[in-house]
Write an enzyme that holds these catalytic residues in place. Structure first.
Site, PDB file in Angstrom:
ATOM      1  N   ASP A  30       0.847  -1.191   0.000  1.00 52.08           N
ATOM      2  CA  ASP A  30       0.000   0.000   0.000  1.00 52.08           C
ATOM      3  C   ASP A  30       0.886   1.245   0.000  1.00 52.08           C
ATOM      4  O   ASP A  30       1.881   1.314   0.732  1.00 52.08           O
ATOM      5  CB  ASP A  30      -0.919  -0.002   1.230  1.00 52.08           C
ATOM      6  CG  ASP A  30      -2.056   0.996   1.092  1.00 52.08           C
ATOM      7  OD1 ASP A  30      -3.219   0.569   1.000  1.00 52.08           O
ATOM      8  OD2 ASP A  30      -1.775   2.219   1.087  1.00 52.08           O
ATOM      9  N   ASN A  86     -12.898  -3.057   2.043  1.00 58.17           N
ATOM     10  CA  ASN A  86     -13.908  -2.000   2.048  1.00 58.17           C
ATOM     11  C   ASN A  86     -14.753  -2.118   0.780  1.00 58.17           C
ATOM     12  O   ASN A  86     -14.199  -2.258  -0.317  1.00 58.17           O
ATOM     13  CB  ASN A  86     -13.233  -0.634   2.099  1.00 58.17           C
ATOM     14  CG  ASN A  86     -12.464  -0.426   3.386  1.00 58.17           C
ATOM     15  OD1 ASN A  86     -12.928  -0.804   4.460  1.00 58.17           O
ATOM     16  ND2 ASN A  86     -11.288   0.159   3.298  1.00 58.17           N
ATOM     17  N   GLN A  92     -15.068   2.796   0.194  1.00 60.94           N
ATOM     18  CA  GLN A  92     -14.073   2.260  -0.753  1.00 60.94           C
ATOM     19  C   GLN A  92     -13.535   3.390  -1.637  1.00 60.94           C
ATOM     20  O   GLN A  92     -14.278   3.968  -2.427  1.00 60.94           O
ATOM     21  CB  GLN A  92     -14.758   1.193  -1.617  1.00 60.94           C
ATOM     22  CG  GLN A  92     -13.840   0.431  -2.540  1.00 60.94           C
ATOM     23  CD  GLN A  92     -14.596  -0.648  -3.321  1.00 60.94           C
ATOM     24  OE1 GLN A  92     -15.815  -0.764  -3.220  1.00 60.94           O
ATOM     25  NE2 GLN A  92     -13.885  -1.418  -4.101  1.00 60.94           N
ATOM     26  N   VAL A  94     -10.813   3.096  -3.832  1.00 64.00           N
ATOM     27  CA  VAL A  94     -10.442   2.566  -5.147  1.00 64.00           C
ATOM     28  C   VAL A  94     -11.464   1.495  -5.536  1.00 64.00           C
ATOM     29  O   VAL A  94     -11.624   0.488  -4.833  1.00 64.00           O
ATOM     30  CB  VAL A  94      -9.022   1.965  -5.125  1.00 64.00           C
ATOM     31  CG1 VAL A  94      -8.676   1.376  -6.497  1.00 64.00           C
ATOM     32  CG2 VAL A  94      -8.001   3.029  -4.731  1.00 64.00           C
ATOM     33  N   HIS A  98     -10.243  -5.184  -3.588  1.00 65.90           N
ATOM     34  CA  HIS A  98      -8.939  -5.384  -2.961  1.00 65.90           C
ATOM     35  C   HIS A  98      -9.114  -5.762  -1.504  1.00 65.90           C
ATOM     36  O   HIS A  98     -10.122  -5.426  -0.871  1.00 65.90           O
ATOM     37  CB  HIS A  98      -8.056  -4.133  -3.095  1.00 65.90           C
ATOM     38  CG  HIS A  98      -8.693  -2.877  -2.568  1.00 65.90           C
ATOM     39  ND1 HIS A  98      -9.586  -2.139  -3.285  1.00 65.90           N
ATOM     40  CD2 HIS A  98      -8.541  -2.241  -1.376  1.00 65.90           C
ATOM     41  CE1 HIS A  98      -9.966  -1.094  -2.569  1.00 65.90           C
ATOM     42  NE2 HIS A  98      -9.358  -1.136  -1.397  1.00 65.90           N
ATOM     43  N   HIS A 100      -7.031  -5.592   2.108  1.00 66.67           N
ATOM     44  CA  HIS A 100      -5.898  -5.075   2.875  1.00 66.67           C
ATOM     45  C   HIS A 100      -5.376  -6.213   3.749  1.00 66.67           C
ATOM     46  O   HIS A 100      -6.119  -6.736   4.591  1.00 66.67           O
ATOM     47  CB  HIS A 100      -6.337  -3.922   3.782  1.00 66.67           C
ATOM     48  CG  HIS A 100      -6.878  -2.727   3.040  1.00 66.67           C
ATOM     49  ND1 HIS A 100      -6.133  -1.583   2.840  1.00 66.67           N
ATOM     50  CD2 HIS A 100      -8.086  -2.497   2.459  1.00 66.67           C
ATOM     51  CE1 HIS A 100      -6.865  -0.693   2.172  1.00 66.67           C
ATOM     52  NE2 HIS A 100      -8.051  -1.222   1.935  1.00 66.67           N
TER      53      HIS A 100
HETATM   54  P1  5GP Z   1      -9.865   1.595   0.162  1.00 66.94           P
HETATM   55  O1  5GP Z   1     -10.389   1.705  -1.271  1.00 66.94           O
HETATM   56  O2  5GP Z   1     -10.030   0.235   0.729  1.00 66.94           O
HETATM   57  O3  5GP Z   1     -10.418   2.666   1.046  1.00 66.94           O
HETATM   58  O4  5GP Z   1      -8.317   1.891   0.125  1.00 66.94           O
HETATM   59  C1  5GP Z   1      -7.543   1.950  -1.034  1.00 66.94           C
HETATM   60  C2  5GP Z   1      -6.081   1.799  -0.650  1.00 66.94           C
HETATM   61  O5  5GP Z   1      -5.306   1.894  -1.831  1.00 66.94           O
HETATM   62  C3  5GP Z   1      -5.565   2.874   0.321  1.00 66.94           C
HETATM   63  O6  5GP Z   1      -5.041   2.247   1.484  1.00 66.94           O
HETATM   64  C4  5GP Z   1      -4.494   3.617  -0.481  1.00 66.94           C
HETATM   65  O7  5GP Z   1      -3.395   3.998   0.293  1.00 66.94           O
HETATM   66  C5  5GP Z   1      -4.121   2.604  -1.567  1.00 66.94           C
HETATM   67  N1  5GP Z   1      -3.701   3.200  -2.814  1.00 66.94           N
HETATM   68  C6  5GP Z   1      -4.361   4.166  -3.505  1.00 66.94           C
HETATM   69  N2  5GP Z   1      -3.692   4.488  -4.629  1.00 66.94           N
HETATM   70  C7  5GP Z   1      -2.579   3.711  -4.646  1.00 66.94           C
HETATM   71  C8  5GP Z   1      -1.473   3.590  -5.565  1.00 66.94           C
HETATM   72  O8  5GP Z   1      -1.377   4.258  -6.593  1.00 66.94           O
HETATM   73  N3  5GP Z   1      -0.532   2.669  -5.252  1.00 66.94           N
HETATM   74  C9  5GP Z   1      -0.579   1.897  -4.137  1.00 66.94           C
HETATM   75  N4  5GP Z   1       0.413   1.034  -3.922  1.00 66.94           N
HETATM   76  N5  5GP Z   1      -1.607   1.988  -3.235  1.00 66.94           N
HETATM   77  C10 5GP Z   1      -2.583   2.880  -3.500  1.00 66.94           C
END
Ligand code: 5GP
Ligand code: ZN
Length: 110
Positions: A30, A86, A92, A94, A98, A100
């Site tokens: 991440d 999420n 969510q 992204v 996915h 974590h």
């Molecule tokens: P969620 O969608 O579950 O809230 O979290 C998305 C996760 O993707 C976050 O923890 C964020 O730090 C990670 N993330 C977002 N963009 C990138 C990226 O470009 N590269 C990487 N390695 N992680 C990312």
């Protein structure tokens, strides 16, 4: 999927620190780790979220869980971990499914 950051990571159009890779799955660090070990396990194909899964994705989901098992086995210390997904626009960021993988010392209470 155009404009999906995780699809771009899968296609190596956006750099990432890759931890593990299979035909169907990618694991990478991440970019903004919340705990000492914070990896993201994703299917390579674009699936929006758990609600979008079908019966055809059963083997893929099994592979994701077994990947978490392997990541835990490879941890240097305790094999304890947390797997979080999420789902939905309220939580969510992204919109590419996915998980974590969270591990290391001092994991916060859930
Ligand atoms: P969620 O969608 O579950 O809230 O979290 C998305 C996760 O993707 C976050 O923890 C964020 O730090 C990670 N993330 C977002 N963009 C990138 C990226 O470009 N590269 C990487 N390695 N992680 C990312
Ligand atoms: Zn995607």
């Amino acid at each position: 999927m155009q404009n999906c950051i995780f699809c771009k990571i899968v296609a190596h159009e956006v750099p990432s620190l890759i931890v593990a890779e299979t035909d169907q799955i990618l694991v990478f660090k991440d970019i903004s780790p919340k705990v000492a070990i914070h990896d993201l396990i994703i299917p390579k194909k674009h699936i929006q979220d758990i609600q979008s899964l079908t019966a055809q994705d059963s083997a893929l989901m099994g592979e994701i869980i077994l990947m978490a098992q392997q990541l835990a086995r490879d941890l240097p210390g305790s094999q304890s971990f947390r797997l979080v997904s999420n789902n939905g626009p309220a939580v969510q960021l992204v919109s590419h499914l996915h998980f974590h993988f969270l591990a290391g010392k001092n994991l916060p209470d859930f």
